[in-house]
Scaffold this active site. Sequence first.
Site, PDB file in Angstrom:
ATOM      1  N   HIS A  79      37.147  57.367  35.541  1.00  0.00           N
ATOM      2  CA  HIS A  79      36.336  56.154  35.507  1.00  0.00           C
ATOM      3  C   HIS A  79      34.883  56.564  35.260  1.00  0.00           C
ATOM      4  CE1 HIS A  79      39.287  53.317  37.846  1.00  0.00           C
ATOM      5  NE2 HIS A  79      39.893  54.013  36.909  1.00  0.00           N
ATOM      6  N   GLU A  81      32.126  56.112  36.788  1.00  0.00           N
ATOM      7  CA  GLU A  81      31.393  56.666  37.936  1.00  0.00           C
ATOM      8  C   GLU A  81      31.768  58.126  38.177  1.00  0.00           C
ATOM      9  OE1 GLU A  81      33.125  53.840  37.814  1.00  0.00           O
ATOM     10  OE2 GLU A  81      32.359  52.312  39.198  1.00  0.00           O
ATOM     11  N   CYS A 112      35.591  50.387  41.846  1.00  0.00           N
ATOM     12  CA  CYS A 112      36.943  50.131  42.349  1.00  0.00           C
ATOM     13  C   CYS A 112      37.093  50.955  43.630  1.00  0.00           C
ATOM     14  CB  CYS A 112      38.007  50.569  41.320  1.00  0.00           C
ATOM     15  SG  CYS A 112      38.219  52.363  41.189  1.00  0.00           S
ATOM     16  N   CYS A 115      36.484  54.718  43.083  1.00  0.00           N
ATOM     17  CA  CYS A 115      35.094  55.082  42.812  1.00  0.00           C
ATOM     18  C   CYS A 115      34.189  54.823  44.013  1.00  0.00           C
ATOM     19  CB  CYS A 115      34.591  54.360  41.574  1.00  0.00           C
ATOM     20  SG  CYS A 115      35.434  54.960  40.098  1.00  0.00           S
TER      21      CYS A 115
END
Lengths: 191, 191
Positions: A79, A81, A112, A115
């Site tokens: 992701h 991040e 999410c 993260c």
Amino acid sequence: MIADLNIDIPAWFKEKAEAARPQIKDIDSAMALAIEFSAENIRRGHGGPFGAVVIRADDHSLVAAGANLVTSRGLSSLHAEVVALSLAQRMLKTWDLHSAGELILVSSCEPCIMCMGATIWSGVTHLVCGARGSDAELAGFDEGPKPEHWEDQLRQRGIAVQVDVQRDAAAKVLAHYASGGGKIYNARGQS
Amino acid sequence: MIADLNIDIPAWFKEKAEAARPQIKDIDSAMALAIEFSAENIRRGHGGPFGAVVIRADDHSLVAAGANLVTSRGLSSLHAEVVALSLAQRMLKTWDLHSAGELILVSSCEPCIMCMGATIWSGVTHLVCGARGSDAELAGFDEGPKPEHWEDQLRQRGIAVQVDVQRDAAAKVLAHYASGGGKIYNARGQS
């Protein structure tokens, strides 16, 4: 068995970050760059419509910038991040960013559940978010079973949280991705 | 800016996994290997005392095995689960493991909040845990702000969860690490 886990970082990450570097001098310019990364990532087809930037808390200078690479690099943990935090950790040569000073993770969208955890373990002291989790969900993404008051959970762990920074511009990229039939990369196509 | 994010996988991962491969034929033998990875990781000094293995649900054959690499590879996201899932995704050439069949993540310890999310996004359909989160906390590690009924959250997302498999053996490695003054690698040394 695989002997390495090499993650090829797209050349445009570096080019875009270096071109923007002189302009990054506050939270707003950093968020604009995170959103630009999210939009460019759609154009390049490298992953989901999410971008993230790490800046220093004192002078707001740029440390690292990245975008979601799940589909193009074949790893579900990439992701935006995680990518930006990992690049910052390699740049500053430490798995604990706090040991390198106070740093801010500026993300085009709220984290999410994965993260959220990655943010805690990274050692950043500030998190700034653009779009809300609900904007991502509207576009078909799943935030996972995050605690209801997730911002408070981060604050209790010493991480300052600011949300809704340029939310409209960030959410617009998510909506654009969804309307273009962009791949929703959650496992098993769940939305 | 960094151009790559290469993660050098220790040679002993492959050697140990290949040596164990003929013995991996059920959940118990897979958990024994995950615990062995956690213990060997302490001896090698490559990271925290956590190991994880991915096996197929049908014949329980080994797909990938790994351990926590946070401190030695300088990235806070490299928990054992993320390492093992990433190796499995590279091995099976997909970011969605479910597309390659039903797979089981066997971990020497219950997941922290980040790895709970990573497990959901990976596409595995089963999670099997050794030590409890409370065992990790006793050793000084932080599980993060996980939802109270985290197993139910995974089950609601189609992931079968089994806990307390060889819990004592797995927890013993955590206690050994703590008593040996092992580095607690949570950001900012929080416990």
